[in-house]
Enzyme design. Structure first.
Site, mmCIF file in Angstrom:
data_model
loop_
_atom_site.group_PDB
_atom_site.id
_atom_site.type_symbol
_atom_site.label_atom_id
_atom_site.label_comp_id
_atom_site.label_asym_id
_atom_site.label_seq_id
_atom_site.Cartn_x
_atom_site.Cartn_y
_atom_site.Cartn_z
ATOM 1 N N THR A 4 -24.774 32.239 -40.324
ATOM 2 C CA THR A 4 -24.825 32.055 -38.871
ATOM 3 C C THR A 4 -24.972 33.372 -38.135
ATOM 4 O OG1 THR A 4 -23.462 30.067 -39.057
ATOM 5 C CG2 THR A 4 -23.582 31.093 -36.891
ATOM 6 N N TYR B 43 -28.742 24.727 -35.235
ATOM 7 C CA TYR B 43 -29.428 26.015 -35.370
ATOM 8 C C TYR B 43 -29.833 26.195 -36.821
ATOM 9 C CZ TYR B 43 -25.059 27.635 -37.423
ATOM 10 O OH TYR B 43 -23.960 27.774 -38.239
ATOM 11 N N THR C 176 -20.076 31.663 -43.170
ATOM 12 C CA THR C 176 -18.626 31.467 -43.230
ATOM 13 C C THR C 176 -18.199 30.360 -44.190
ATOM 14 O OG1 THR C 176 -18.720 29.974 -41.313
ATOM 15 C CG2 THR C 176 -18.296 32.320 -40.882
ATOM 16 N N ASP C 177 -19.110 29.454 -44.555
ATOM 17 C CA ASP C 177 -18.696 28.307 -45.366
ATOM 18 C C ASP C 177 -18.117 28.710 -46.713
ATOM 19 O OD1 ASP C 177 -19.345 26.521 -43.406
ATOM 20 O OD2 ASP C 177 -21.202 25.817 -44.335
ATOM 21 N N LYS D 291 -11.272 29.517 -44.481
ATOM 22 C CA LYS D 291 -11.811 28.912 -43.270
ATOM 23 C C LYS D 291 -10.998 27.672 -42.937
ATOM 24 C CE LYS D 291 -16.160 27.490 -41.107
ATOM 25 N NZ LYS D 291 -17.621 27.347 -41.281
ATOM 26 N N GLU E 272 7.846 19.243 -64.947
ATOM 27 C CA GLU E 272 6.836 18.569 -65.752
ATOM 28 C C GLU E 272 5.722 19.517 -66.208
ATOM 29 O OE1 GLU E 272 3.768 14.760 -65.369
ATOM 30 O OE2 GLU E 272 5.508 14.911 -64.032
#
Length: 331
Positions: free
Chosen positions: A19, A32, A98-99, A171, A289
């Site tokens: 971006t 975009y 950013t993802d 994020k 466990e």
């Protein structure tokens, strides 16, 4: 600025798109296209702002970060390693969508030395949007990368005037400019184009890479827990050749009994299993466990970063659950 003398002190800038290099074609358009502005044009805009730091840019890709993976990671790792070994290079900045920024940041954090600043920066709004945050974020990243006190802090992520350590960053919002959070430590510093403040001393001073980088790392799957989840989800992952499984579990890393039993069986087949959580914040500690089942508790790492660490452990020959737990517990 992109014509700086490579023999003089400078900062390397590796561009991947996202971006921060995106264009919408309208200041108020919602959709975009990421990765439309080249690094030379971007640095030219920065020069017009009066940033005097010598920057040398290289365009590695111009894509959305959802498409970043092992091939580009290998290029970035090699370029970052080479840059850090260059006496004239003061630090490295990587522009990134950013993802998946937290995954790239964490991978590099674990596989490059911490003796010079490495900063990842992105944006939540494209370059031509009202209130675009890209140039400010980048100017902040330059200030951080140019600060000697940024060394010894591992890879850093700069967004919305905050500095996050790669070990903590994630994020946490789909649209807001302050989309990133840090857990469990929060931001490690505050930065603007005119100021910089660190909230504590460097924690990795003098430390080299923690793990060797491998371009072809073992396959690790993430299983997202949900109500009524059938045990054949585990079988599907095993059939796909996974060497490790990260459970994005309920709450404290929990899952339906059938899933837990299937994961325990997977451990007996030599597959490492990490219990993480789909919850936004909180530690996943060991429980009784885990000893019998051979599970690993992710501690502070969410599923995405837990997957990266498990891949690195497997690639570096760490296959014993107890030894792997030690590595997760030191984050």
């Amino acid at each position: 600025m992109n014509n700086a003398d490579i023999r003089s002190p400078h900062i390397k800038v590796f561009a991947t798109g996202g971006t921060i290099a995106g264009v919408a074609g309208s200041a108020t358009r919602r959709d975009y296209r990421p990765g439309q502005i080249g690094i030379d044009d971007f640095l030219g805009e920065l020069a017009a702002m009066g940033i005097e730091t010598a920057l040398i840019g290289s365009q590695f890709a111009n894509i959305g970060s959802e498409d970043i993976g092992p091939a580009l990671w290998a290029q970035l790792h090699q370029a970052t390693t080479d840059a850090l070994a260059d006496d004239a290079c003061r630090g490295v900045i990587i522009t990134h969508g950013t993802d998946t920024a937290e995954e790239t940041a964490f991978l590099l954090d674990q596989t490059v030395s911490a003796d010079k600043p490495v900063v990842i920066v992105g944006a939540m709004r494209p370059a031509d949007a009202v209130g675009s945050d890209g140039l400010r974020n980048f100017a902040n990243a330059v200030r951080v990368a140019d600060d000697p006190d940024a060394a010894g802090r591992g890879v850093l992520l700069v967004m919305s005037d905050r500095i996050f350590a790669a070990r903590d960053a994630r994020k946490a919002h789909t649209e807001m400019t302050d989309a990133f959070k840090g857990f469990p430590r929060g931001p490690v510093g505050h930065v603007t184009p005119t100021s910089l403040e660190w909230f504590g001393p460097a924690w990795r001073a003098g430390e080299g890479a923690r793990y060797r980088f491998f371009e072809d790392m073992p396959k690790v799957s993430i299983l997202y827990a949900y109500a009524g989840m059938p045990a054949d989800n585990v079988a599907d992952a095993l059939d796909g050749g996974t060497a490790g499984i990260v459970l994005a579990g309920f709450g404290h890393g929990n899952a339906p009994r059938g899933i837990r039993d299937a994961l325990a069986d997977a451990v007996k087949q030599g597959v490492l299993v990490v219990r993480s959580s789909r919850v936004d914040e909180g530690l996943v500690d060991r429980e009784p466990e885990d000893d019998d089942a051979g599970f690993i508790a992710a501690r502070a790492l969410g599923p995405a970063r837990a997957r990266i660490l498990l891949q690195l452990l497997l690639a570096n020959g760490i296959t014993d659950p107890a030894r792997a737990q030690e590595e997760f517990s030191r984050r």
